[in-house]
Design an enzyme around this catalytic site. Structure first.
Site, PDB file in Angstrom:
ATOM      1  N   HIS A   1      -1.143  12.829  -8.368  1.00 36.53           N
ATOM      2  CA  HIS A   1      -0.475  11.902  -9.297  1.00 36.53           C
ATOM      3  C   HIS A   1      -1.568  11.487 -10.280  1.00 36.53           C
ATOM      4  O   HIS A   1      -2.622  12.124 -10.346  1.00 36.53           O
ATOM      5  CB  HIS A   1       0.092  10.719  -8.491  1.00 36.53           C
TER       6      HIS A   1
ATOM      7  N   TRP B   1      -4.434   5.945 -10.878  1.00 38.02           N
ATOM      8  CA  TRP B   1      -3.643   5.133  -9.944  1.00 38.02           C
ATOM      9  C   TRP B   1      -3.803   5.592  -8.490  1.00 38.02           C
ATOM     10  O   TRP B   1      -3.845   4.789  -7.574  1.00 38.02           O
ATOM     11  CB  TRP B   1      -2.157   5.210 -10.306  1.00 38.02           C
TER      12      TRP B   1
ATOM     13  N   TYR C   1      -4.584  11.810 -16.593  1.00 33.08           N
ATOM     14  CA  TYR C   1      -3.812  11.240 -17.698  1.00 33.08           C
ATOM     15  C   TYR C   1      -4.763  10.950 -18.864  1.00 33.08           C
ATOM     16  O   TYR C   1      -5.924  10.582 -18.646  1.00 33.08           O
ATOM     17  CB  TYR C   1      -3.153   9.923 -17.290  1.00 33.08           C
TER      18      TYR C   1
ATOM     19  N   HIS D   1      -3.617  15.497 -19.011  1.00 33.97           N
ATOM     20  CA  HIS D   1      -2.232  15.100 -18.739  1.00 33.97           C
ATOM     21  C   HIS D   1      -1.666  14.215 -19.847  1.00 33.97           C
ATOM     22  O   HIS D   1      -1.524  12.999 -19.693  1.00 33.97           O
ATOM     23  CB  HIS D   1      -2.181  14.387 -17.387  1.00 33.97           C
TER      24      HIS D   1
ATOM     25  N   GLU E   1       2.340  17.975 -21.006  1.00 32.80           N
ATOM     26  CA  GLU E   1       3.725  18.006 -21.461  1.00 32.80           C
ATOM     27  C   GLU E   1       3.866  17.458 -22.873  1.00 32.80           C
ATOM     28  O   GLU E   1       4.127  16.261 -23.063  1.00 32.80           O
ATOM     29  CB  GLU E   1       4.633  17.207 -20.511  1.00 32.80           C
TER      30      GLU E   1
ATOM     31  N   TYR F   1      12.232  19.748 -12.798  1.00 31.68           N
ATOM     32  CA  TYR F   1      12.562  18.800 -11.726  1.00 31.68           C
ATOM     33  C   TYR F   1      13.923  19.224 -11.183  1.00 31.68           C
ATOM     34  O   TYR F   1      14.894  19.344 -11.947  1.00 31.68           O
ATOM     35  CB  TYR F   1      12.526  17.354 -12.259  1.00 31.68           C
TER      36      TYR F   1
ATOM     37  N   GLU G   1       3.704  22.221 -12.705  1.00 34.15           N
ATOM     38  CA  GLU G   1       4.247  20.957 -12.193  1.00 34.15           C
ATOM     39  C   GLU G   1       5.750  21.097 -11.988  1.00 34.15           C
ATOM     40  O   GLU G   1       6.458  21.525 -12.890  1.00 34.15           O
ATOM     41  CB  GLU G   1       3.973  19.810 -13.184  1.00 34.15           C
TER      42      GLU G   1
ATOM     43  N   TRP H   1       4.596  18.147  -7.839  1.00 33.56           N
ATOM     44  CA  TRP H   1       4.325  16.755  -8.186  1.00 33.56           C
ATOM     45  C   TRP H   1       4.939  15.877  -7.106  1.00 33.56           C
ATOM     46  O   TRP H   1       6.160  15.974  -6.951  1.00 33.56           O
ATOM     47  CB  TRP H   1       4.960  16.423  -9.539  1.00 33.56           C
TER      48      TRP H   1
ATOM     49  N   GLU I   1       8.370   6.701  -4.563  1.00 38.26           N
ATOM     50  CA  GLU I   1       9.317   7.488  -5.355  1.00 38.26           C
ATOM     51  C   GLU I   1       9.525   8.806  -4.614  1.00 38.26           C
ATOM     52  O   GLU I   1       8.628   9.293  -3.926  1.00 38.26           O
ATOM     53  CB  GLU I   1       8.812   7.706  -6.790  1.00 38.26           C
TER      54      GLU I   1
HETATM   55  C1  DCB Z   1       6.546  14.520 -16.008  1.00 36.97           C
HETATM   56  C2  DCB Z   1       5.111  14.056 -16.126  1.00 36.97           C
HETATM   57  C3  DCB Z   1       4.636  13.227 -14.959  1.00 36.97           C
HETATM   58  C4  DCB Z   1       5.779  12.401 -14.468  1.00 36.97           C
HETATM   59  C5  DCB Z   1       6.767  13.376 -13.879  1.00 36.97           C
HETATM   60  C6  DCB Z   1       8.032  12.714 -13.354  1.00 36.97           C
HETATM   61  O1  DCB Z   1       7.316  13.792 -16.946  1.00 36.97           O
HETATM   62  F1  DCB Z   1       4.253  15.074 -16.326  1.00 36.97           F
HETATM   63  O2  DCB Z   1       3.537  12.456 -15.350  1.00 36.97           O
HETATM   64  O3  DCB Z   1       5.341  11.531 -13.451  1.00 36.97           O
HETATM   65  O4  DCB Z   1       7.144  14.388 -14.779  1.00 36.97           O
HETATM   66  O5  DCB Z   1       8.664  12.011 -14.358  1.00 36.97           O
HETATM   67  C7  DCB Z   1       5.816  10.206 -13.493  1.00 36.97           C
HETATM   68  C8  DCB Z   1       5.501   9.600 -12.146  1.00 36.97           C
HETATM   69  C9  DCB Z   1       5.824   8.134 -12.170  1.00 36.97           C
HETATM   70  C10 DCB Z   1       5.129   7.473 -13.337  1.00 36.97           C
HETATM   71  C11 DCB Z   1       5.479   8.171 -14.636  1.00 36.97           C
HETATM   72  C12 DCB Z   1       4.723   7.630 -15.844  1.00 36.97           C
HETATM   73  O6  DCB Z   1       6.197  10.295 -11.145  1.00 36.97           O
HETATM   74  O7  DCB Z   1       5.408   7.547 -10.954  1.00 36.97           O
HETATM   75  O8  DCB Z   1       5.552   6.143 -13.395  1.00 36.97           O
HETATM   76  O9  DCB Z   1       5.140   9.540 -14.529  1.00 36.97           O
HETATM   77  O10 DCB Z   1       3.369   7.826 -15.706  1.00 36.97           O
HETATM   78  C13 DCB Z   1       8.565  14.246 -17.361  1.00 36.97           C
HETATM   79  C14 DCB Z   1       9.049  15.497 -17.065  1.00 36.97           C
HETATM   80  C15 DCB Z   1      10.281  15.914 -17.552  1.00 36.97           C
HETATM   81  C16 DCB Z   1      11.050  15.067 -18.320  1.00 36.97           C
HETATM   82  C17 DCB Z   1      10.586  13.773 -18.617  1.00 36.97           C
HETATM   83  C18 DCB Z   1       9.350  13.365 -18.129  1.00 36.97           C
HETATM   84  N1  DCB Z   1      12.315  15.450 -18.796  1.00 36.97           N
HETATM   85  N2  DCB Z   1       8.891  12.034 -18.419  1.00 36.97           N
HETATM   86  O11 DCB Z   1      12.696  16.602 -18.647  1.00 36.97           O
HETATM   87  O12 DCB Z   1      13.035  14.622 -19.361  1.00 36.97           O
HETATM   88  O13 DCB Z   1       9.435  11.408 -19.299  1.00 36.97           O
HETATM   89  O14 DCB Z   1       7.947  11.505 -17.814  1.00 36.97           O
END
Ligand code: DCB
Length: 523
Positions: A260, A264, A290, A325, A363, A425, A451, A485, A492
């Protein structure tokens, strides 16, 4: 006199929170017959809101985080939890945080002044849906085209926003706009909450929804007796056609965990934690450094943490991905100079080390394009790495959170040993994205899934193990490498460890989450 005043106020406040059953609360400033009269009255009657000590409701005022969450908490019957903070809403906010209605990086528990700041519409929708309609779903293809300002929506809120539209809880304005970052008035907030409450009542808990559940047994394989790891076996990697390949020309697929955010959960990037994943068969580890969100750009010492993690992976004979990141900083060009400087330093340090792969932009998102932003960025960063470490494999992201291989395909990079990342995801992305991978492979693009998660795209929800298995079978049949991830204990569903799991493995079955058990069984 002062005392009497205080007593009077206390009694008044007490009375104002008491609601007699069946009796509508009359607010002098709620216009009879207005669009918001019924929702406000219903919520007041239910005891979910009380108005101000002067008896008014102030429908046009902007609603704060604290006010908003408190109304929903009362409506949902959430019990306050004791906290050491004296803010009037602290007990409800903490309870809502514990219940997963929002995340601590969305409203930091130590930033009390933020509690009185306006809540944005995208977050308001998230909180009300998580609280009252957690099972609602909506899909991308139905709703994305109907939100005229979709590009303003943070991807973290896609799923919950689509669900809210599909449930009839959220609706656009007369121009079809959602205005995700704007605030809401107290009247709008009540209308939103009331709609959700009505839908929740209509659903009535009556239906034991026949969710197609994932296979319940997630076999935990016993760790292999000897850990073979990967680098001593495959040496320097290179790309042949679309396939990642070892020193002797053998096809190689890397499987392992991503950290992660190191800022953090850096403790889970320990040598022992990595060793535990290797014992389950992992041969790669991804170090997610990050850039924004409290990452490297604001704290350069994070580079040392990242290098320590890379070193730990090397000691475990693992391949290791050093990931720049980017996330809320969606355009990689915004910090290109820092990226060049960082990758120059890193590739000098690991110039002779076959373990290290470089992922130069996690991303890209937020309206960036491949040819306009990501490609020129890659053209600036790759030669810097190659000058120091000519053999290393470099991973490159694409727009829309590394989903837009179809853009890359029209104009790939002119470097060898480059792979394009695809992120998915399992609860959000399905067959259409797999089709995109196949089209990319057909066009000759080497693909690396650096990821993916068993959850929805926001890192929670699910887990979606059936969908995840479908994805992994697909990747396996195409020899595609992946990192999951994430290796941390955050509350979570995408986290592989349960809250409180120690930072050094091996972990007991109780310390692994549903996701962790599944993923470890698939290394
Ligand atoms: C990606 C990011 C990653 C993020 C995960 C899950 O973001 F690379 O950093 O991780 O996917 O969303 C999340 C953590 C949370 C944290 C948050 C902010 O799991 O604990 O609070 O980051 O740091 C994605 C991937 C795909 C999409 C959107 C996101 N999508 N996004 O397809 O819409 O917005 O973060």
């Amino acid at each position: 006199m002062k005392r009497t005043g205080a007593l009077f106020l206390a009694v008044f406040l007490l009375l104002s929170t008491l609601v007699l059953p069946g009796r509508a609360v009359d607010f002098p400033d709620v216009t009879p017959g207005s669009w918001y009269e019924a929702p406000v009255t219903a919520l007041a009657d239910a005891g979910a809101l009380t108005g101000f000590p002067d008896g008014t409701f102030r429908p046009g005022a902007t609603i704060s985080w604290a006010e908003y969450v408190t109304i929903i908490a009362r409506q949902a019957g959430l019990t306050t939890v004791p906290t050491s903070t004296s803010h009037w809403a602290a007990g409800y906010l903490q309870a809502a945080l514990n219940a997963g209605w929002y995340d601590w990086d969305e409203l930091p528990p130590d930033n009390v002044s933020g509690w009185d700041a306006p809540i944005s519409r995208q977050l308001a929708v998230k909180v009300v849906m998580k609280a009252l309609l957690p099972d609602a779903r909506g899909n991308y293809s139905d709703w994305q085209p109907r939100i005229s300002d979709f590009s303003a929506l943070n991807g973290r809120y896609y799923d919950v926003t689509f669900a809210a539209y599909a449930a009839g809880v959220a609706q656009g304005d007369d121009r079809g706009q959602f205005r995700p970052a704007a605030s809401l008035t107290r009247a709008e907030a009540c209308a939103l909450i009331h709609r959700a409450a009505q839908k929740a009542n209509a659903a009535g808990g009556s239906d034991p929804v026949p969710v197609p559940t994932a296979p319940v047994e997630s076999p935990v394989p016993s760790p292999a007796a000897t850990v073979t790891g990967g680098v001593s076996k495959h040496g320097w990697l290179h790309v042949e056609g679309t396939q990642l390949t070892g020193e002797k020309g053998e096809a190689v697929a890397l499987h392992g965990m991503s950290s992660h955010g190191l800022q953090w959960y850096g403790q889970y990037a320990s040598k022992e934690a990595m060793a535990a994943t290797a014992a389950y068969g992992a041969n790669v580890y991804r170090v997610a450094m990050y850039t924004a969100e409290g990452g490297y750009l604001s704290d350069k010492s994070l580079a040392d943490k990242a290098f320590a993690a890379v070193d730990a992976a090397i000691e475990n004979d693992l391949y290791v991905i050093l990931d720049w990141h980017i996330l809320s900083d969606g355009n990689p060009q915004s910090n290109q100079e820092q990226a060049v400087e960082f990758f120059d330093r890193a590739s000098k340090r690991y110039a002779q080390v076959p373990n290290v792969l470089y992922e130069i932009c996690n991303e890209p998102n937020g309206g960036v394009t491949w040819t306009g932003n990501v490609k020129p960025y890659a053209q600036a960063v790759i030669p810097v790495i190659r000058a120091n470490s000519p053999q290393s494999v470099i991973l490159v992201g694409s727009p829309t959170w590394s989903q837009d291989l179809h853009q890359v395909q029209k104009s790939p990079l002119d470097f060898g040993n480059v792979m394009y990342t695809l992120h998915f995801y399992a609860g959000t992305h399905g067959q259409w994205l797999r089709d995109r991978v196949d089209a990319a492979l057909k066009a000759g693009l080497p693909v690396f899934v650096s990821e993916w998660g068993t959850s929805r795209a926001d890192g929670s929800g699910g887990v979606f193990l059936t969908e995840s298995a479908q994805w992994l079978d697909f990747l396996d049949s195409r020899g595609i490498s992946w990192c999951n991830w994430s290796l941390c204990d955050k509350g979570e569903t995408s986290a592989a460890l349960r809250p409180g799991a120690p930072s050094s493995g091996p972990w007991s079955e109780e310390q692994l989450s549903e996701s962790g058990k599944f993923v470890f069984s698939r290394f």
